[in-house]
Design an enzyme around this catalytic site. Structure first.
Site, PDB file in Angstrom:
ATOM      1  N   LYS A 122     153.996  28.092   3.366  1.00 23.91           N
ATOM      2  CA  LYS A 122     154.080  26.700   2.930  1.00 23.91           C
ATOM      3  C   LYS A 122     155.225  25.998   3.673  1.00 23.91           C
ATOM      4  O   LYS A 122     156.234  26.620   3.999  1.00 23.91           O
ATOM      5  CB  LYS A 122     154.291  26.673   1.419  1.00 23.91           C
ATOM      6  CG  LYS A 122     154.093  25.322   0.758  1.00 23.91           C
ATOM      7  CD  LYS A 122     154.137  25.472  -0.755  1.00 23.91           C
ATOM      8  CE  LYS A 122     154.091  24.138  -1.469  1.00 23.91           C
ATOM      9  NZ  LYS A 122     154.133  24.302  -2.947  1.00 23.91           N
ATOM     10  N   SER A 201     151.297  21.641  -5.640  1.00 26.44           N
ATOM     11  CA  SER A 201     151.687  21.267  -4.297  1.00 26.44           C
ATOM     12  C   SER A 201     151.349  22.327  -3.241  1.00 26.44           C
ATOM     13  O   SER A 201     151.679  22.159  -2.076  1.00 26.44           O
ATOM     14  CB  SER A 201     153.200  21.025  -4.276  1.00 26.44           C
ATOM     15  OG  SER A 201     153.900  22.241  -4.594  1.00 26.44           O
ATOM     16  N   SER A 225     152.297  24.754  -9.397  1.00 24.93           N
ATOM     17  CA  SER A 225     151.899  24.479  -8.022  1.00 24.93           C
ATOM     18  C   SER A 225     151.349  25.637  -7.210  1.00 24.93           C
ATOM     19  O   SER A 225     150.883  25.432  -6.090  1.00 24.93           O
ATOM     20  CB  SER A 225     153.070  23.855  -7.256  1.00 24.93           C
ATOM     21  OG  SER A 225     153.323  22.550  -7.696  1.00 24.93           O
TER      22      SER A 225
END
Length: 578
Positions: A122, A201, A225
């Protein structure tokens, strides 16, 4: 007209040679297509154990596998925009090095647990030499980029285990959204239908993994998330016990709630990755309890098909009732009216179609030998109120300062230095202060160090202990092993349409309480909605019982086999909607 025999012979020879060349080219093209088709069959939905078999059989090199993934990214990422940074050069260098090591090692060569496994990280997870965008354009200003001086702890561990990092996945600014729309790279679409949200996210990672752009990746989770996006995309998302895995080197949204874990297509792959990622880190205080309290690894030993037999799971009543929990909680200084207002604003009803999908999904638990208990006393609305008083916003700046001090670029190692260099401050989202969009005219919450704040007990430590006690008391009283519930309160929304009269904010969940008390939770594919979008089932357990939890989700996965891969398109409605 007469044609001499020699000329006629020359014509025949030329014709024969041309035909031979065409036949050879055709044969080569056919062989290439056959080879590509075979590779597609072997690598689509490949697991770590199966990839290891292919490497041991010398069917493919690491370089060939990496090139296959890079080709898929090149073909589809323009539509789905899951991958923000493709680090092809370094990935191929790593692949070539591993191929050379394997060749030199011969039959006795020993591979690491993730040797040759192509992964994504990420965009808030530091990779030495790459820009840690954190989804925000402010970290990408030319000449002032947040270039990581070293790897995050989990990146270093994954590299040491042999993983090949293909790049970084898109994420919303600072991970502060339930959908995946960033100022750094735009919008990520859901792989099952690009018009729909993959959640946030970690939506970039889930779209990349479910689309076979990488074998697995990491997500981060401050309020849902890892788990909620995994539910939208038929993948496995692991939120480990806080302290099992280090978050050092990950740009924080709220360091007291943040966590990281693997996102994969199977429980087995996620477990192999978690085994690599777990462990103590002197730079991350919660991991100091790892050796004394965590179940003994490797966690793959808990993956048994009968792991659900005789187990009991309760369904939290507050989730079914839609009693949400304010993100980052409510500080002790809040007035009674502010508490009531924030509690009501956090309410997120469970949609009827999600309730139906949940009821269908838990049939798989029962079929695998588990008991599912519904009772109004199982984590009722009062539990949501208790957890909601775990307040962390007064301490968010401390996390940002600690991160920049160690992982900021040479130009800035603090929020103050950033503002001086750039000429504008970091946003209140990560340093606190007045934020008109969320504070609604209330007094500014003063940022403090949690170690010295006299209100830390009332704001954070006391409410967290009380909430964890209520969680464990319910398990004890009803002889439950864990809790089971929908990972989101609704299906993924269509982002081409307004949501509640405004731009879609993604699917929402009532699962931020997991972060507030630090217990482990795993999302596993739980089926599909009638429209074809995935539903995810979430199971939580006691702190440090990560091995048991992975065993339960593995047994559910093997009993139900819900996952099916998406069919990707090369044209889409919203390739870069912002």
């Amino acid at each position: 007209m007469k044609i001499r025999a020699g000329v006629c012979f020359a014509f025949v020879v030329v014709a024969l040679l041309s035909g031979a060349r065409l036949n050879a080219q055709g044969a080569a093209s056919a062989n290439a297509r056959a080879s590509q088709a075979a590779m597609d069959r072997d690598l689509m939905e490949v697991t770590i154990p199966r990839l290891e078999e292919l490497y041991r059989a010398h069917k493919y090199t690491v370089t060939e596998v990496v090139e296959w993934y890079l080709a898929r990214i090149a073909r589809y990422n323009g539509i789905y925009r899951a991958v923000q940074t493709v680090d092809a050069q370094n990935a191929l260098v790593t692949a070539a090095r591993e191929d050379a090591e394997a060749k030199a090692g011969g039959n006795g060569f020993r591979r690491g647990p993730m040797w040759g496994v192509p992964i994504m990280t990420k965009a808030n997870t530091s990779i030495k030499g790459l820009v840690t965008t954190d989804g925000w354009k402010g970290y990408m200003i030319p000449g002032h980029e947040l270039v990581a001086p070293k790897d995050a702890t989990i990146v270093a561990k994954l590299r040491a285990a042999g993983a090949v990092i293909l790049g970084q996945t898109n994420m919303p600014d600072f991970a502060a959204s339930d959908t995946n729309r960033s100022t750094a790279f735009g919008r990520t679409g859901n792989a099952y239908d690009v018009r729909f949200s993959p959640g946030g996210s970690s939506g970039g990672t889930v779209t990349a993994v479910t689309s076979n752009f990488a074998l697995l990746g990491n997500g981060t989770d401050t309020g849902n998330s890892i788990r909620m996006p995994s539910a939208t995309s038929s993948v496995v998302g692991v939120f480990p016990t806080r302290g099992l895995v280090s978050i050092t080197g990950i740009a924080p949204l709220d360091w007291l709630l943040d966590n990281t874990g693997p996102i994969a297509r199977t429980v087995t792959d996620a477990t192999i990755a978690l085994d690599v990622m777990a462990g103590e880190d002197a730079a991350d205080a919660p991991t100091a309890d790892f050796t004394a309290k965590a179940q003994k690894g490797p966690y793959t030993q808990y993956l048994k098909t009968d792991a659900l037999k005789g187990k009991r799971f309760g369904v939290p009543a507050f989730i079914l009732a839609g009693a949400g929990i304010p993100f980052q909680g409510i500080p002790a200084s809040a007035t009674a009216s502010e508490v009531a207002e924030d509690t009501e604003d956090a309410r997120e009803p469970l949609r009827p179609e999600t309730r139906a999908a949940f009821m269908k999904a838990i049939e798989g638990l029962r079929a695998a030998g588990a008991t599912v208990v519904f009772d109004d006393s199982i984590l009722p609305d009062s539990f949501a109120v208790t957890v909601g008083r775990v307040a962390t916003f007064p301490y968010v700046k401390e996390g940002t300062e600690k991160f920049l001090a160690e992982y900021g670029p040479a130009q800035y190692h603090s929020a103050e230095e950033y503002a001086k260099v750039i000429g504008s401050p970091l946003p209140p989202t990560i340093i606190g202060g007045a934020d008109p969009a969320t504070r609604r005219g209330r007094p500014t919450i003063v940022q403090e160090s949690i170690e010295s704040d006299p209100q830390a007990e009332a704001n954070f430590y006391g409410p967290r202990r009380k909430a964890l006690e209520a969680y464990n008391e319910t398990l004890d009283r009803l002889h439950l092993d864990g809790f089971v519930y929908p990972a989101a309160q609704m299906p993924p929304p269509d982002e081409t349409m307004p949501q509640n009269g405004k731009l879609s904010e993604g699917p929402h969940s009532d699962t931020g309480w997991v972060n507030m008390i630090g217990v482990p939770a795993v999302v596993v594919p739980g089926g599909f909605y009638p429209e074809g979008l995935p539903f995810g089932l979430e199971i939580s357990a006691r702190r440090w019982r990560d091995g048991d939890l992975l065993g339960w989700t593995y047994a559910y996965e093997q009993a139900t086999k819900h996952r099916r891969p998406p069919v990707l398109v090369e044209k889409g409605l919203l390739p870069d909607a912002r």
